[in-house]
Design an enzyme around this catalytic site. Structure first.
Site, mmCIF file in Angstrom:
data_model
loop_
_atom_site.group_PDB
_atom_site.id
_atom_site.type_symbol
_atom_site.label_atom_id
_atom_site.label_comp_id
_atom_site.label_asym_id
_atom_site.label_seq_id
_atom_site.Cartn_x
_atom_site.Cartn_y
_atom_site.Cartn_z
ATOM 1 N N CYS A 36 -18.411 -8.724 -1.851
ATOM 2 C CA CYS A 36 -19.461 -7.808 -1.681
ATOM 3 C C CYS A 36 -20.086 -7.772 -0.363
ATOM 4 O O CYS A 36 -20.799 -6.928 0.077
ATOM 5 C CB CYS A 36 -20.581 -8.376 -2.694
ATOM 6 S SG CYS A 36 -21.038 -10.205 -2.434
ATOM 7 N N HIS B 117 -16.838 -13.441 0.350
ATOM 8 C CA HIS B 117 -17.327 -12.576 -0.575
ATOM 9 C C HIS B 117 -16.995 -11.255 -0.359
ATOM 10 O O HIS B 117 -17.491 -10.537 0.713
ATOM 11 C CB HIS B 117 -18.840 -12.778 -0.745
ATOM 12 C CG HIS B 117 -19.278 -14.199 -1.029
ATOM 13 N ND1 HIS B 117 -19.700 -14.411 -2.252
ATOM 14 C CD2 HIS B 117 -19.168 -15.457 -0.360
ATOM 15 C CE1 HIS B 117 -20.052 -15.603 -2.539
ATOM 16 N NE2 HIS B 117 -19.523 -16.396 -1.270
ATOM 17 N N CYS C 108 -19.173 -12.305 -8.162
ATOM 18 C CA CYS C 108 -20.599 -12.154 -7.630
ATOM 19 C C CYS C 108 -21.367 -11.487 -8.825
ATOM 20 O O CYS C 108 -21.007 -10.371 -9.256
ATOM 21 C CB CYS C 108 -20.769 -11.485 -6.588
ATOM 22 S SG CYS C 108 -22.159 -11.026 -5.999
ATOM 23 N N GLU C 109 -22.284 -12.074 -9.309
ATOM 24 C CA GLU C 109 -23.086 -11.626 -10.297
ATOM 25 C C GLU C 109 -24.008 -10.511 -9.853
ATOM 26 O O GLU C 109 -24.291 -9.550 -10.840
ATOM 27 C CB GLU C 109 -24.049 -12.780 -11.184
ATOM 28 C CG GLU C 109 -25.015 -13.046 -10.075
ATOM 29 C CD GLU C 109 -26.119 -14.489 -10.804
ATOM 30 O OE1 GLU C 109 -27.195 -14.385 -10.473
ATOM 31 O OE2 GLU C 109 -25.519 -15.193 -11.508
ATOM 32 N N HIS C 110 -24.247 -10.232 -8.780
ATOM 33 C CA HIS C 110 -24.783 -9.304 -8.206
ATOM 34 C C HIS C 110 -23.926 -7.854 -8.100
ATOM 35 O O HIS C 110 -24.829 -6.841 -8.487
ATOM 36 C CB HIS C 110 -25.410 -9.306 -6.694
ATOM 37 C CG HIS C 110 -26.453 -10.662 -6.856
ATOM 38 N ND1 HIS C 110 -26.397 -11.697 -5.819
ATOM 39 C CD2 HIS C 110 -27.326 -11.044 -7.704
ATOM 40 C CE1 HIS C 110 -27.472 -12.500 -6.163
ATOM 41 N NE2 HIS C 110 -27.895 -12.194 -7.238
ATOM 42 N N HIS C 111 -22.924 -7.832 -7.790
ATOM 43 C CA HIS C 111 -22.014 -6.714 -7.463
ATOM 44 C C HIS C 111 -21.051 -6.442 -8.548
ATOM 45 O O HIS C 111 -20.010 -5.575 -8.428
ATOM 46 C CB HIS C 111 -21.645 -6.514 -6.021
ATOM 47 C CG HIS C 111 -22.776 -6.533 -5.187
ATOM 48 N ND1 HIS C 111 -23.298 -7.618 -4.577
ATOM 49 C CD2 HIS C 111 -23.618 -5.394 -4.807
ATOM 50 C CE1 HIS C 111 -24.491 -7.312 -3.830
ATOM 51 N NE2 HIS C 111 -24.628 -6.067 -3.984
ATOM 52 N N GLN D 273 -22.665 -18.176 -5.380
ATOM 53 C CA GLN D 273 -22.144 -19.755 -4.937
ATOM 54 C C GLN D 273 -22.988 -21.023 -4.823
ATOM 55 O O GLN D 273 -22.586 -21.995 -5.011
ATOM 56 C CB GLN D 273 -21.549 -19.301 -3.458
ATOM 57 C CG GLN D 273 -20.691 -20.449 -3.030
ATOM 58 C CD GLN D 273 -19.860 -19.865 -1.679
ATOM 59 O OE1 GLN D 273 -19.755 -18.881 -1.208
ATOM 60 N NE2 GLN D 273 -19.947 -21.049 -0.800
#
Length: 186
Positions: free
Chosen positions: A146, A144, A75-78, A116
């Protein structure tokens, strides 16, 4: 100053309150750096090298489906993993793609920092570009970390995304056949 990835991991260990010199962590920055490079090796993959000429003439103009392609991404956020499976279909127009190449296209994009929704679109558009198919469909189902390990901590949630191009978007019957064949319709 260009610092190595391992040095950054060492800083992370210190930042979370650990001692990077203790026995169990001495080699962790290097191991973590190697793992991250592997998990993100999609950035170094070339589409031409991955396909490697595995596009073959065929008179088949019926749906081709590769189901349950395992995928592992971050995940590019976490920077936490998400894992799942992709179902990819296309309708050939004179050329078919080597079977393993469909899975490799999934890997090219899954092995990058992702969300995704974008992963699904990148796979579909790339299969369309390579094959010039009459239509392409991609469905991804993933869990996920996250969402499972932090935040709402929902252990059984599964995210499903889809992209339908060409005949799969234009024809409800074609879309229905695909969804039925991958077991997503009763």
């Amino acid at each position: 100053m260009n610092r190595s990835l391992a040095e950054h991991y060492r800083d992370i260990l210190v930042g979370v309150g650990e001692n990077p010199e203790r026995e169990g962590l001495r080699d962790t920055p290097e191991r973590a750096a190697k793992a991250m490079q592997y998990l993100c090796n999609g950035y170094t993959m070339s589409l031409e090298e991955v396909i490697n000429g595995a596009l073959f003439e065929s008179l088949n103009d019926e749906m081709v489906i590769v189901r349950d392609i395992e995928l592992y991404s971050l995940c590019e956020h976490h920077l936490l993993p998400f894992t799942g499976k992709a179902h990819v279909a296309y309708i050939p127009t004179g050329r078919v793609l080597g079977l393993s190449k469909v899975a490799r296209v999934v890997d090219i994009f899954a092995r990058r920092l992702q969300i995704q929704e974008n992963l699904t679109k990148q796979i579909a558009e790339t299969i369309q570009l390579i094959t010039d198919a009459a239509g392409v469909a991609v469905v991804i189902e993933a869990k996920h970390m996250c969402m499972m390990m932090r935040g709402v901590e929902k252990q059984n949630s599964v995210m499903t995304t889809s992209v339908m191009l060409g005949a799969f978007r234009e024809s409800p019957a074609t879309r229905h056949e695909f969804l039925q064949l991958i077991g997503r319709l009763g």
